[in-house]
Design a protein around this motif. Sequence first.
Motif, mmCIF file in Angstrom:
data_model
loop_
_atom_site.group_PDB
_atom_site.id
_atom_site.type_symbol
_atom_site.label_atom_id
_atom_site.label_comp_id
_atom_site.label_asym_id
_atom_site.label_seq_id
_atom_site.Cartn_x
_atom_site.Cartn_y
_atom_site.Cartn_z
ATOM 1 N N ILE A 122 3.439 -8.151 -21.127
ATOM 2 C CA ILE A 122 4.154 -9.318 -21.654
ATOM 3 C C ILE A 122 3.710 -10.487 -20.776
ATOM 4 N N VAL A 123 3.083 -11.480 -21.395
ATOM 5 C CA VAL A 123 2.299 -12.468 -20.661
ATOM 6 C C VAL A 123 2.957 -13.848 -20.678
ATOM 7 N N ASN A 124 2.943 -14.501 -19.532
ATOM 8 C CA ASN A 124 3.390 -15.894 -19.425
ATOM 9 C C ASN A 124 2.385 -16.770 -20.163
ATOM 10 N N LEU A 125 2.828 -17.509 -21.177
ATOM 11 C CA LEU A 125 1.907 -18.286 -22.005
ATOM 12 C C LEU A 125 1.582 -19.650 -21.417
ATOM 13 N N ILE A 126 1.970 -19.881 -20.171
ATOM 14 C CA ILE A 126 1.543 -21.088 -19.456
ATOM 15 C C ILE A 126 0.487 -20.727 -18.426
ATOM 16 N N THR A 127 0.765 -19.693 -17.635
ATOM 17 C CA THR A 127 -0.129 -19.350 -16.522
ATOM 18 C C THR A 127 -1.113 -18.233 -16.869
ATOM 19 N N GLY A 128 -0.802 -17.447 -17.895
ATOM 20 C CA GLY A 128 -1.647 -16.286 -18.203
ATOM 21 C C GLY A 128 -1.325 -15.077 -17.354
ATOM 22 N N GLU A 129 -0.333 -15.190 -16.486
ATOM 23 C CA GLU A 129 0.032 -14.067 -15.633
ATOM 24 C C GLU A 129 0.902 -13.070 -16.402
ATOM 25 N N THR A 130 0.870 -11.825 -15.960
ATOM 26 C CA THR A 130 1.665 -10.779 -16.594
ATOM 27 C C THR A 130 3.068 -10.774 -16.009
ATOM 28 N N MET A 131 4.058 -11.082 -16.848
ATOM 29 C CA MET A 131 5.452 -11.124 -16.405
ATOM 30 C C MET A 131 6.039 -9.727 -16.318
ATOM 31 N N VAL B 165 -9.136 -13.777 -21.530
ATOM 32 C CA VAL B 165 -7.905 -14.140 -22.226
ATOM 33 C C VAL B 165 -7.050 -15.042 -21.336
ATOM 34 N N ILE B 166 -7.008 -14.722 -20.038
ATOM 35 C CA ILE B 166 -6.283 -15.589 -19.087
ATOM 36 C C ILE B 166 -6.890 -16.991 -19.098
ATOM 37 N N ASP B 167 -8.224 -17.054 -19.047
ATOM 38 C CA ASP B 167 -8.905 -18.359 -19.069
ATOM 39 C C ASP B 167 -8.595 -19.108 -20.357
ATOM 40 N N LEU B 168 -8.504 -18.373 -21.466
ATOM 41 C CA LEU B 168 -8.198 -19.002 -22.748
ATOM 42 C C LEU B 168 -6.797 -19.601 -22.726
ATOM 43 N N ILE B 169 -5.825 -18.852 -22.202
ATOM 44 C CA ILE B 169 -4.447 -19.358 -22.120
ATOM 45 C C ILE B 169 -4.393 -20.607 -21.254
ATOM 46 N N LYS B 170 -5.078 -20.567 -20.117
ATOM 47 C CA LYS B 170 -5.084 -21.730 -19.224
ATOM 48 C C LYS B 170 -5.753 -22.927 -19.892
ATOM 49 N N SER B 171 -6.849 -22.662 -20.617
ATOM 50 C CA SER B 171 -7.562 -23.774 -21.257
ATOM 51 C C SER B 171 -6.723 -24.378 -22.378
ATOM 52 N N LYS B 172 -5.994 -23.522 -23.117
ATOM 53 C CA LYS B 172 -5.136 -24.043 -24.181
ATOM 54 C C LYS B 172 -4.017 -24.884 -23.588
ATOM 55 N N ASN B 173 -3.499 -24.462 -22.433
ATOM 56 C CA ASN B 173 -2.471 -25.261 -21.770
ATOM 57 C C ASN B 173 -3.054 -26.551 -21.218
ATOM 58 N N THR B 174 -4.309 -26.487 -20.748
ATOM 59 C CA THR B 174 -4.957 -27.699 -20.253
ATOM 60 C C THR B 174 -5.158 -28.690 -21.380
#
Length: 582
Positions: A21-30, A245-254
């Motif tokens: 279950i992933v934080n959709l801001i940081t890409g980290e696994t909650m 996928v983490i990079d994608l989440i971060k880029s979408k937030n950026t």
Amino acid sequence: MDKTIFQIIHDEDISTLYQPIVNLITGETMGYEALSRGPEWSQFFSPLALIEEADRHGLNYEIEYLFRKKAINNVQGLKSNQRLFINVNPKILKLDRIQKGETRRMLVKKGMNPTNIVLELTERSMISDYNAFNDILNYYKEQDYKIAIDDVGAGYSGLRTIRETQPHFIKIDMELIRNIDQDTIKEAMIKAFLNFSITTNIRIIAEGIETENELTKLIEMGVHYGQGYFLQRPQKKLNNIRSDVIDLIKSKNTSAKDMHLFKDAKDMIGPLVNPTSFALSHISCDDIKKKFDYNDFEGLTIIDDKNKPLGIVMRENLLSILSSRYGLSLYTKKKISHIMDIDFLMVDYHTTISEVSTKAMSRDKSKLYDIIVVTRQGEYYGTLSINSLLQHLITHETQIAKELNPLTRLPGNIIINRVLNDIILYNPSCATVYLDFDSFKPYNDIYGFESGDQFIKRVSEIIVRTIKNELPYNSFIGHIGGDDFIFILETSKEKALEICQEIIDKFEASKARFFSKEDFEKGYITAFDRDGIMRNHSLTTLSISGIYNNLDRFKTVEELSKHMTTLKKEAKSIEGNAIVIT
């Protein structure tokens, strides 16, 4: 030959998979959801088939207990700030033969505690007696277990269940997430849940994310957490999601930070926060106590070696623990991570002050005065006390009121100039558009300024509704004054033109209400012009002019405004409604 349900339970022939279950801001696994499976290649491999067979033989408790036991025993590498979501059938919790404290005993053996566990109530059966059920839930909540409602938006997991159980998380059913990037009804429903989450401090988890477009839409909307095959399929080990996928989440937030360009800095919580002290998670409780002894901190944020917040420790809570009968001997030398509170309020630098205050004041009474942790780009930035927040809120609301246009309550020139400066500096792909009325002075002369003000308010409502429906996050709307408006649309030129045309279409559809039947049917009004000569004037129309991209050619807002004046003249030279975007 397939095993019977009795053999499966006796042999404990259950395997467990874990899905992040992933934080959709940081890409980290909650955290991870534990998903149970029966013997592979058997008719009972599916958990649903296994549960139905157990139910048929009256073995509901036995199979659920086995699921929970395996989920906890098989987990390896769960971090202190991560959570394990365990599915629980509400009907099982009410059984007389349930052994209270058994889950805690399992956790102790694994070196875990209830703060790591989320009991995920599945919708396999309807809750018939909420009073009795809440007594059971409160028993678990008091031990620091968290509660989640699964499959919200489907089956029995409705609004009453949320209201009665007051969970910490709600998991949105995958059917509401499927193709949400293409379905405005689903988007509106998720927005309603998000607004609800602000006032209740319940976290939203989107289940069943299967495409990049779904993920992007959820990030844009501000959904807190996500789960699904696109992020990662269930696996036997606790694996992080892939780096791409983490990079994608971060880029979408950026890319989503463009919405921050359209906020006044005074709206954001970040500028109010001073970077403050923190402590690493491996520091002992005794060392933290010394920090409190020599400083006036109300609380400290506990971070990891990558500057990520893991939890908080409040002065009074630490002193209370250490002053208990065995507190000193039990905790003095232990790492602070053993007693830190991982259920804390954390917000992004760009979160609005009013939103933070709503979240802070909706916390449980026991946490009402806890510090608020502020991050920037996913890393620890600082903390804010509730006292400081309330003081700033009073000043903020007063200041904001001064900077809004009194007629439309849209941002006025101070905020507009700040946004234009940012647009020139960051040069995003956007259309900067001016809108003003044609033949509006004659209207005011004939119908009066009060009617003129109502006309302006109606047009402002059309502008706001049209733009925010299409670009809820990637737009800014300001009221320069009188009948002059500005809006900034971060989208393609084609989309910007479509939005401008839609504004004109809606304007034309509603225009008749502002003119007498006689004037509207004639198509003109008779009034003095600026030279004092009585003549016929066309009914009011809109002139829209703008520039797309390449704003870095202008050094100042004044240079941009001069260029826009030329475009406005070009639009006004066109008879009727006009759109000129270069």
